[in-house]
Scaffold this active site. Sequence first.
Site, PDB file in Angstrom:
ATOM      1  N   ILE A 135      19.337  22.136  -2.060  1.00 52.97           N
ATOM      2  CA  ILE A 135      19.720  21.786  -3.434  1.00 52.97           C
ATOM      3  C   ILE A 135      18.742  22.421  -4.427  1.00 52.97           C
ATOM      4  O   ILE A 135      19.122  22.802  -5.529  1.00 52.97           O
ATOM      5  CB  ILE A 135      19.769  20.238  -3.601  1.00 52.97           C
ATOM      6  CG1 ILE A 135      21.027  19.697  -2.907  1.00 52.97           C
ATOM      7  CG2 ILE A 135      19.727  19.832  -5.069  1.00 52.97           C
ATOM      8  CD1 ILE A 135      21.111  18.187  -2.854  1.00 52.97           C
ATOM      9  N   THR A 188      -4.367  11.995  16.737  1.00 52.46           N
ATOM     10  CA  THR A 188      -4.297  11.720  15.308  1.00 52.46           C
ATOM     11  C   THR A 188      -5.489  10.824  14.972  1.00 52.46           C
ATOM     12  O   THR A 188      -5.742   9.848  15.692  1.00 52.46           O
ATOM     13  CB  THR A 188      -2.964  11.019  14.961  1.00 52.46           C
ATOM     14  OG1 THR A 188      -1.899  11.853  15.406  1.00 52.46           O
ATOM     15  CG2 THR A 188      -2.851  10.772  13.469  1.00 52.46           C
ATOM     16  N   GLY A 223       2.486  16.012  27.533  1.00 52.89           N
ATOM     17  CA  GLY A 223       2.725  15.076  26.438  1.00 52.89           C
ATOM     18  C   GLY A 223       3.815  14.107  26.864  1.00 52.89           C
ATOM     19  O   GLY A 223       3.581  12.914  27.021  1.00 52.89           O
ATOM     20  N   SER A 224       5.008  14.657  27.137  1.00 51.40           N
ATOM     21  CA  SER A 224       6.132  13.800  27.552  1.00 51.40           C
ATOM     22  C   SER A 224       5.861  13.154  28.907  1.00 51.40           C
ATOM     23  O   SER A 224       6.139  11.975  29.116  1.00 51.40           O
ATOM     24  CB  SER A 224       7.414  14.637  27.676  1.00 51.40           C
ATOM     25  OG  SER A 224       7.644  15.375  26.504  1.00 51.40           O
ATOM     26  N   GLU A 271      -2.553  15.343  26.860  1.00 50.41           N
ATOM     27  CA  GLU A 271      -3.560  16.310  27.316  1.00 50.41           C
ATOM     28  C   GLU A 271      -3.010  17.708  27.077  1.00 50.41           C
ATOM     29  O   GLU A 271      -1.809  17.854  26.805  1.00 50.41           O
ATOM     30  CB  GLU A 271      -3.847  16.078  28.817  1.00 50.41           C
ATOM     31  CG  GLU A 271      -4.494  14.715  29.062  1.00 50.41           C
ATOM     32  CD  GLU A 271      -4.865  14.454  30.516  1.00 50.41           C
ATOM     33  OE1 GLU A 271      -4.590  15.323  31.372  1.00 50.41           O
ATOM     34  OE2 GLU A 271      -5.449  13.392  30.769  1.00 50.41           O
ATOM     35  N   PRO A 272      -3.858  18.746  27.201  1.00 52.10           N
ATOM     36  CA  PRO A 272      -3.337  20.096  26.926  1.00 52.10           C
ATOM     37  C   PRO A 272      -2.102  20.420  27.770  1.00 52.10           C
ATOM     38  O   PRO A 272      -1.186  21.088  27.304  1.00 52.10           O
ATOM     39  CB  PRO A 272      -4.516  21.005  27.299  1.00 52.10           C
ATOM     40  CG  PRO A 272      -5.725  20.155  27.083  1.00 52.10           C
ATOM     41  CD  PRO A 272      -5.317  18.755  27.431  1.00 52.10           C
ATOM     42  N   GLU A 285       5.331  10.292  19.211  1.00 51.58           N
ATOM     43  CA  GLU A 285       5.793   9.066  19.903  1.00 51.58           C
ATOM     44  C   GLU A 285       7.018   9.347  20.771  1.00 51.58           C
ATOM     45  O   GLU A 285       7.901   8.508  20.919  1.00 51.58           O
ATOM     46  CB  GLU A 285       6.134   7.918  18.922  1.00 51.58           C
ATOM     47  CG  GLU A 285       5.157   7.657  17.820  1.00 51.58           C
ATOM     48  CD  GLU A 285       3.864   7.024  18.284  1.00 51.58           C
ATOM     49  OE1 GLU A 285       3.778   6.664  19.458  1.00 51.58           O
ATOM     50  OE2 GLU A 285       2.929   6.954  17.481  1.00 51.58           O
TER      51      GLU A 285
HETATM   52  C1  LIG Z   1       0.699  16.302  14.831  1.00 50.05           C
HETATM   53  C2  LIG Z   1       0.721  15.629  16.157  1.00 50.05           C
HETATM   54  C3  LIG Z   1       0.046  14.429  16.332  1.00 50.05           C
HETATM   55  C4  LIG Z   1       0.020  13.810  17.585  1.00 50.05           C
HETATM   56  N1  LIG Z   1      -0.710  12.654  17.747  1.00 50.05           N
HETATM   57  C5  LIG Z   1      -0.872  12.145  19.001  1.00 50.05           C
HETATM   58  C6  LIG Z   1      -1.761  11.030  19.230  1.00 50.05           C
HETATM   59  O1  LIG Z   1      -2.331  10.467  18.304  1.00 50.05           O
HETATM   60  N2  LIG Z   1      -1.966  10.634  20.511  1.00 50.05           N
HETATM   61  C7  LIG Z   1      -1.345  11.216  21.584  1.00 50.05           C
HETATM   62  O2  LIG Z   1      -1.564  10.798  22.722  1.00 50.05           O
HETATM   63  N3  LIG Z   1      -0.477  12.260  21.387  1.00 50.05           N
HETATM   64  C8  LIG Z   1      -0.229  12.727  20.131  1.00 50.05           C
HETATM   65  N4  LIG Z   1       0.620  13.794  19.925  1.00 50.05           N
HETATM   66  C9  LIG Z   1       1.250  14.425  21.080  1.00 50.05           C
HETATM   67  C10 LIG Z   1       2.741  14.144  21.174  1.00 50.05           C
HETATM   68  O3  LIG Z   1       2.954  12.821  21.572  1.00 50.05           O
HETATM   69  C11 LIG Z   1       3.326  15.172  22.148  1.00 50.05           C
HETATM   70  O4  LIG Z   1       3.243  16.458  21.523  1.00 50.05           O
HETATM   71  C12 LIG Z   1       4.754  14.847  22.500  1.00 50.05           C
HETATM   72  O5  LIG Z   1       4.811  13.704  23.318  1.00 50.05           O
HETATM   73  C13 LIG Z   1       5.422  16.015  23.260  1.00 50.05           C
HETATM   74  O6  LIG Z   1       4.616  16.452  24.313  1.00 50.05           O
HETATM   75  P1  LIG Z   1       4.299  18.014  24.496  1.00 50.05           P
HETATM   76  O7  LIG Z   1       3.897  18.547  23.181  1.00 50.05           O
HETATM   77  O8  LIG Z   1       3.382  18.158  25.627  1.00 50.05           O
HETATM   78  O9  LIG Z   1       5.705  18.645  24.855  1.00 50.05           O
HETATM   79  P2  LIG Z   1       6.306  18.740  26.344  1.00 50.05           P
HETATM   80  O10 LIG Z   1       6.244  17.412  27.000  1.00 50.05           O
HETATM   81  O11 LIG Z   1       5.696  19.894  27.027  1.00 50.05           O
HETATM   82  O12 LIG Z   1       7.827  19.070  26.007  1.00 50.05           O
HETATM   83  C14 LIG Z   1       8.265  20.376  25.606  1.00 50.05           C
HETATM   84  C15 LIG Z   1       9.776  20.325  25.363  1.00 50.05           C
HETATM   85  O13 LIG Z   1      10.448  19.954  26.574  1.00 50.05           O
HETATM   86  C16 LIG Z   1      11.234  18.783  26.369  1.00 50.05           C
HETATM   87  N5  LIG Z   1      11.197  17.967  27.590  1.00 50.05           N
HETATM   88  C17 LIG Z   1      10.105  17.513  28.247  1.00 50.05           C
HETATM   89  N6  LIG Z   1      10.484  16.800  29.338  1.00 50.05           N
HETATM   90  C18 LIG Z   1      11.849  16.792  29.340  1.00 50.05           C
HETATM   91  C19 LIG Z   1      12.847  16.202  30.198  1.00 50.05           C
HETATM   92  N7  LIG Z   1      12.499  15.463  31.270  1.00 50.05           N
HETATM   93  N8  LIG Z   1      14.148  16.415  29.910  1.00 50.05           N
HETATM   94  C20 LIG Z   1      14.502  17.140  28.815  1.00 50.05           C
HETATM   95  N9  LIG Z   1      13.608  17.722  27.967  1.00 50.05           N
HETATM   96  C21 LIG Z   1      12.309  17.539  28.231  1.00 50.05           C
HETATM   97  C22 LIG Z   1      10.591  18.066  25.193  1.00 50.05           C
HETATM   98  O14 LIG Z   1      11.519  17.211  24.545  1.00 50.05           O
HETATM   99  C23 LIG Z   1      10.183  19.260  24.330  1.00 50.05           C
HETATM  100  O15 LIG Z   1      11.299  19.715  23.631  1.00 50.05           O
HETATM  101  C24 LIG Z   1       0.717  14.389  18.673  1.00 50.05           C
HETATM  102  C25 LIG Z   1       1.424  15.574  18.478  1.00 50.05           C
HETATM  103  C26 LIG Z   1       1.434  16.191  17.243  1.00 50.05           C
HETATM  104  C27 LIG Z   1       2.183  17.489  17.081  1.00 50.05           C
END
Ligand SMILES: Cc1cc2nc3c(=O)[nH]c(=O)nc-3n(C[C@H](O)[C@H](O)[C@H](O)COP(=O)(O)OP(=O)(O)OC[C@H]3O[C@@H](n4cnc5c(N)ncnc54)[C@H](O)[C@@H]3O)c2cc1C
Length: 401
Positions: free
Chosen positions: A353, A162, A135-136, A131-132, A379
């Site tokens: 390279i 995707t 993600g994690s 969601e906006p 993922e």
């Molecule tokens: C091109 C693209 C396609 C995608 N396709 C899909 C899809 O088909 N379906 C779907 O559901 N999602 C999809 N995603 C979403 C993707 O799974 C998320 O972007 C990803 O899980 C990271 O979530 P976020 O962007 O909210 O980053 P955040 O969760 O906000 O994380 C931001 C940063 O903080 C770090 N972080 C977060 N929590 C912790 C922690 N506890 N400890 C240490 N570091 C942490 C992360 O590693 C990252 O570096 C897609 C994303 C992209 C860019």
Amino acid sequence: MSRLARTAGLTDVQQEILSTVRNFVDKEIIPVATGLEHRDEYPTDIVEGLKELGLFGLMIPEEYGGLGESLLTYALCVEEIARGWMSVSGIINTHFIVAYMLKQHGTQEQKDTFLPRMALGEVRGAFSMSEPALGSDVSAISSKGVREGDEYVLDGQKMWLTNGGSSTLVAVLCRSDEGHPEGTAPHKSMTTFLVEKEAGFGEVRPGLTIPGKIDKMGYKGVDTTELIMDGLRIPANRVLGGTTGRGFYQMMDGVEVGRVNVAARGCGVAQRAFELGVSYAQQRETFGKPIAQHQAIQFKLAEMGTKVEAAHAMMVNAARKKDSGERNDLEAGMAKYLASEYCKEVVEDAFRIHGGYGFSKEYEIERLYREAPMLLIGEGTAEIQKMIIGRRLLEEYRLEG
Ligand SMILES: Cc1cc2nc3c(=O)[nH]c(=O)nc-3n(C[C@H](O)[C@H](O)[C@H](O)COP(=O)(O)OP(=O)(O)OC[C@H]3O[C@@H](n4cnc5c(N)ncnc54)[C@H](O)[C@@H]3O)c2cc1C
């Protein structure tokens, strides 16, 4: 055939499938990939070719019209396809995850309804957790499904789908409090809804809008979208598996096989970067000899080749573990983490390279350079993989007493 990234112990059928896919990639994907990517154009002809090859049904059981192949076969095909163009592997990946979730968790009626058409590529899958605002942290999902009679009413906004526009079946994870009293752990009050829709953008079904493509730095061609649910009505029999409260586990199961798939993509992109680097290094001359003859460049090639080989071995190990029926979250997490990091490094070396030409859009490495970072995120980010790996290692190596 490349000397690197070979897989021992494949059956004749697996070898035949792979050689067909490799041929398709060399003839139908590599020659057109960079042009399509630069124009951010959906690869319609390539998708039709994949349908003919049966790739949309590769892991769907034969009784539903698929090829009934293993995760290993699938991952090796993905590796080949990503070697040609990573976006094409993205087109089949979410489809594959949804088909896998249906196979593992769907009711008989859901399997009978969707799997045969998914095997033909007529129904195409997308899956939606993010969601906006998250993600994690999947446990923070705020989209909701509320029961009303024989239906559920879904509200909320999803992000980063995707294949959000091109798919016709989306597995959507929502919170559904029904039957789960307040205080229930968040992951026990989530449900996967199977949402059918028209392909395209705008209001694709009453209460469901796909606003348009998100403009991305790479991974172009494949559509990535938002999804807005505003009073979307779903029949109760479109709860995956028929029971609410299981969505989190179903999605995590899907993501686990998805991680092997992302590892395979990293392997494929790294292989292509190695091929481009090793070829360019033998053509470009400086100081009176091909740059491949300078030790600094040879060392780069040595490191790149070793990384390609190591990532491939870990990806194959993770796929085989899942195929054997064993839990593979540790191996999948490690493979995804290593393959995506190595991919980024191999691509970076191949880019260097190429000297200044790597910066030119005429050279394929420019595209790979924009594609590799996506693998560090999709993922589950590298940090999330390390959390999974760390926890699992502490489980395995727990001190007694
Ligand atoms: C091109 C693209 C396609 C995608 N396709 C899909 C899809 O088909 N379906 C779907 O559901 N999602 C999809 N995603 C979403 C993707 O799974 C998320 O972007 C990803 O899980 C990271 O979530 P976020 O962007 O909210 O980053 P955040 O969760 O906000 O994380 C931001 C940063 O903080 C770090 N972080 C977060 N929590 C912790 C922690 N506890 N400890 C240490 N570091 C942490 C992360 O590693 C990252 O570096 C897609 C994303 C992209 C860019």
